[in-house]
Design a protein around this motif. Structure first.
Motif, PDB file in Angstrom:
ATOM      1  N   LYS A  50      22.244  73.809 -63.057  1.00  0.00           N
ATOM      2  CA  LYS A  50      20.970  73.154 -62.825  1.00  0.00           C
ATOM      3  C   LYS A  50      21.179  71.954 -61.916  1.00  0.00           C
ATOM      4  N   GLY A  90      20.524  68.260 -60.234  1.00  0.00           N
ATOM      5  CA  GLY A  90      20.145  66.924 -60.671  1.00  0.00           C
ATOM      6  C   GLY A  90      21.279  65.966 -60.393  1.00  0.00           C
ATOM      7  N   ASP A 114      18.783  67.774 -73.859  1.00  0.00           N
ATOM      8  CA  ASP A 114      17.386  68.178 -73.900  1.00  0.00           C
ATOM      9  C   ASP A 114      16.856  67.953 -75.317  1.00  0.00           C
ATOM     10  N   TYR A 169      24.245  67.641 -64.707  1.00  0.00           N
ATOM     11  CA  TYR A 169      23.516  68.073 -63.519  1.00  0.00           C
ATOM     12  C   TYR A 169      24.250  67.622 -62.265  1.00  0.00           C
ATOM     13  N   ASN A 172      13.858  78.349 -59.242  1.00  0.00           N
ATOM     14  CA  ASN A 172      13.266  77.602 -60.342  1.00  0.00           C
ATOM     15  C   ASN A 172      13.065  78.549 -61.513  1.00  0.00           C
ATOM     16  N   LYS A 183      12.397  78.807 -66.098  1.00  0.00           N
ATOM     17  CA  LYS A 183      12.099  78.188 -67.393  1.00  0.00           C
ATOM     18  C   LYS A 183      13.187  78.559 -68.383  1.00  0.00           C
ATOM     19  N   GLY A 191      10.940  73.868 -70.257  1.00  0.00           N
ATOM     20  CA  GLY A 191      10.660  73.234 -68.977  1.00  0.00           C
ATOM     21  C   GLY A 191      11.144  74.067 -67.806  1.00  0.00           C
ATOM     22  N   GLU A 223      13.025  74.150 -64.365  1.00  0.00           N
ATOM     23  CA  GLU A 223      14.019  73.340 -63.675  1.00  0.00           C
ATOM     24  C   GLU A 223      14.551  74.086 -62.457  1.00  0.00           C
ATOM     25  N   THR A 224      15.042  73.319 -61.485  1.00  0.00           N
ATOM     26  CA  THR A 224      15.626  73.900 -60.285  1.00  0.00           C
ATOM     27  C   THR A 224      17.107  74.154 -60.524  1.00  0.00           C
TER      28      THR A 224
END
Length: 199
Positions: free
Chosen positions: A141, A143, A149, A157, A181, A183, A188, A190-191
């Motif tokens: 993921k 970030g 989470d 990330y 992207n 779920k 949620g 996320e990319t």
């Protein structure tokens, strides 16, 4: 390796995770799977590192590959055996000590549970476990931090460029990248980035 809180979260949610992300009709990552398999020799030996409920390992077996599957969660390992007949060695990432054994390593959204401080060493372990030229698939993921989470799972990330640099530093050659992207279990969107590389 996955910490106790992360493993506890997967223990509680193992069946829900398998039902939500290990169905035959879930084809979202089929292109990534096909790109990885295309880099392997017929009957090649693959390590599914952090195999979860075993759906990808099962598909590799169907393609005639020899699969070694590992996961730190006993509950996920039990589901892989129950649902797909895949025997799984329950082990953390740092238990990987093989050298030059595998034609490919598949780490599909598993190494993102390792702390950033430990990540380079894990990449080195993967690199040494591969045969020269062996294929590596990693999903992470995107970030720039690490944390938990709401389910309690730990995540690290990275930026795409940062990941590529770390892979190169570990001795890999980047073959291709893909962003998307999706779920996850926490709900949620996320990319993520998929990177295919070879040793």
């Amino acid at each position: 390796m996955s910490d106790k809180e992360t493993l506890d979260a997967y223990a509680k949610a193992a069946r829900a995770y398998a039902d939500g992300f290990a169905k035959p009709e879930d084809t979202f990552h089929d292109p990534d799977f096909e790109a990885f398999v295309a880099l392997l020799p017929p009957g090649g030996h693959v390590l599914d590192l952090g195999c979860g409920p075993g759906q990808w390992a099962a598909r590799m077996v169907e393609r005639g590959l020899v699969v070694t599957a590992t996961d730190a969660s006993p509950e996920m390992a039990a589901l892989a055996l129950q649902d797909f007949g895949i025997p799984v060695k329950v082990a953390p990432f740092d238990a990987l000590t093989d050298k030059g054994v595998f034609d490919g390593v598949w780490a599909n959204f598993s190494l993102l549970h390792a702390p950033r401080a430990d990540f380079p060493a894990h990449l080195q372990r993967v690199h040494q476990a591969l045969k020269p030229g062996g294929a590596f698939h990693i999903g992470m993921k995107l970030g720039a931090s690490e944390g938990r989470d709401y389910l309690g799972r730990f995540y690290a990330y990275y930026g795409e460029r940062e990941l590529c640099d770390l892979l190169v530093q570990a001795g890999f050659t980047i073959k291709g990248t893909r962003r998307g992207n999706g779920k996850g279990l926490a709900g949620g969107v996320e990319t993520f980035v998929i990177i295919t590389a070879h040793a």
